[in-house]
Write an enzyme that holds these catalytic residues in place. Sequence first.
Site, PDB file in Angstrom:
ATOM      1  N   PHE A 146      -6.457   7.393 -29.794  1.00  0.00           N
ATOM      2  CA  PHE A 146      -5.224   7.678 -28.991  1.00  0.00           C
ATOM      3  C   PHE A 146      -4.235   7.888 -30.312  1.00  0.00           C
ATOM      4  CE2 PHE A 146      -0.467   7.292 -28.031  1.00  0.00           C
ATOM      5  CZ  PHE A 146      -0.492   8.108 -26.745  1.00  0.00           C
ATOM      6  N   ASP A 231      -4.454   5.715 -38.791  1.00  0.00           N
ATOM      7  CA  ASP A 231      -3.255   5.538 -37.921  1.00  0.00           C
ATOM      8  C   ASP A 231      -2.927   4.148 -37.460  1.00  0.00           C
ATOM      9  OD1 ASP A 231      -1.801   5.731 -35.790  1.00  0.00           O
ATOM     10  OD2 ASP A 231      -2.596   7.162 -34.603  1.00  0.00           O
ATOM     11  N   LYS A 260       6.442   3.324 -34.581  1.00  0.00           N
ATOM     12  CA  LYS A 260       6.728   2.251 -33.843  1.00  0.00           C
ATOM     13  C   LYS A 260       7.473   0.930 -34.418  1.00  0.00           C
ATOM     14  CE  LYS A 260       3.553   3.272 -29.943  1.00  0.00           C
ATOM     15  NZ  LYS A 260       1.988   3.546 -30.188  1.00  0.00           N
TER      16      LYS A 260
HETATM   17  C1  LIG Z   1       1.985   5.148 -29.979  1.00  0.00           C
HETATM   18  C2  LIG Z   1       0.933   5.736 -30.846  1.00  0.00           C
HETATM   19  C3  LIG Z   1       1.187   7.092 -31.417  1.00  0.00           C
HETATM   20  C4  LIG Z   1       2.196   8.137 -30.732  1.00  0.00           C
HETATM   21  O1  LIG Z   1       3.277   7.532 -31.059  1.00  0.00           O
HETATM   22  P1  LIG Z   1       4.334   8.173 -30.312  1.00  0.00           P
HETATM   23  O2  LIG Z   1       5.614   7.645 -31.140  1.00  0.00           O
HETATM   24  O3  LIG Z   1       4.306   7.792 -28.840  1.00  0.00           O
HETATM   25  O4  LIG Z   1       4.455   9.696 -30.414  1.00  0.00           O
HETATM   26  C5  LIG Z   1      -0.152   7.381 -32.277  1.00  0.00           C
HETATM   27  N1  LIG Z   1      -1.152   6.465 -32.611  1.00  0.00           N
HETATM   28  C6  LIG Z   1      -0.997   5.222 -32.152  1.00  0.00           C
HETATM   29  C7  LIG Z   1      -2.164   4.411 -32.669  1.00  0.00           C
HETATM   30  C8  LIG Z   1      -0.367   4.699 -31.210  1.00  0.00           C
HETATM   31  O5  LIG Z   1      -0.318   3.413 -30.653  1.00  0.00           O
END
Ligand SMILES: *Cc1c(COP(=O)(O)O)cnc(C)c1O
Length: 412
Positions: A146, A231, A260
């Site tokens: 994701f 990520d 985040k």
């Molecule tokens: C939440 C998340 C994203 C995307 O972040 P947004 O601020 O919602 O665009 C990307 N990678 C990971 C691992 C995430 O948990």
Amino acid sequence: MIEDVRSGTRAFLTEAERWSAQNYRPLPVVLERGEGVWVWDVEGNRYLDMLAAYSALNQGHRHPRIVRAAIDQLDRLTVTSRAFHNDQMGPFLHELCRLAGFQKALPMNTGAEAVETALKMVRKWGHEVKGVPENQGEIIVCEGNFAGRTITIISFSSEEQYRAGFGPFTPGFRTIPYGDAGALEEAIGERTVGFLVEPIQGEGGVVVPPDGYLREVREICDRHRVALMADEIQTGLGRTGRLFCCDWENVRPDVLILGKALGGGVYPVSAVVADAEHMDVFRPGDHGSTFGGNPLAAAIGLASLKVIVEEDLPRRAAELGAWFLDRLRSVESPHVAEVRGKGLMIGVVIAESSGPARAFCEALMARGILAKETHHQVVRFAPPLTIGKDILEDALEAIAPVLRGDGVAFTT
Ligand SMILES: *Cc1c(COP(=O)(O)O)cnc(C)c1O
């Protein structure tokens, strides 16, 4: 569940359902206030927030130092655009690079934008530095990933629902199984420029790869000169018990992607961090964002980082998380297939035969615990890292009976 909801709540639900696009299916609770690990709904009921906005709230709701920094900055200067310098961005990125141990950072707003930035950087690096023919670089990703919701990012999602109807898709990605370093070695070809990986898959269901995976992946990327992009939007900034989840294996990626909790639960702040070799492919005009690096975001980002470090949140997550994981594992229930995670990023996998995890989340809500299912079968527990052991202890008193089936509206 909706039938149990009292009238004040119902009016808000009805209005939101009437006027909002239906791209989410939230639990039927309407929140109006938050402080630390707690939130209150419009009826005055208090809940323990064990989702923490998918880890955007590692520092808790309205952390006083972060709110103070935001208010002070609101009184001075908020948005300038990058057409001009501002006095907040430099100090923020300096501290971010110092903590992460990299040379440069590029500020964006949301996680998806930071991922897109990393992909663009690595594609361009692949051409200009590695020498892959222009527009032909390939990036390897993992099943169950994701990374956000843009068209390029969903182009490499393995989740059918995230893609259905949204094509045509961006080419240039290749998918391998998660947690399998051998598969990476096999997938790398002459045109491979990068590998994008989550150190633990969050939305994929709190999937923890085998020990040593990141170290092996690092070694393989080094050998083939492939840029390793971690990520850490969800795993980073203390969540798993280290400042970055890659720290568990002493792995330094080439490109670190954060979001985040970088905004301290107050504001969207994301960033890509890398050394000059990769970052310097961006030259003036190549890439940008109207709001990226704005002084309000930078002031909040700096305060968010300081709170994580000065309140020792990674260590708290490690200690409390290990204890909590252990306690959850000791709950005996036919409905629980597995409990897994690291630090305070924990997933309880509900047995397929017990129906979807959603019913367990609804039962938890009725007991004052807010958690959300991920990937149908997994209840994720990821509270703010500021949580006290006493509060977690009380939470277990409510969680254990629900995991054993108390108050769960089974559909199967
Ligand atoms: C939440 C998340 C994203 C995307 O972040 P947004 O601020 O919602 O665009 C990307 N990678 C990971 C691992 C995430 O948990």
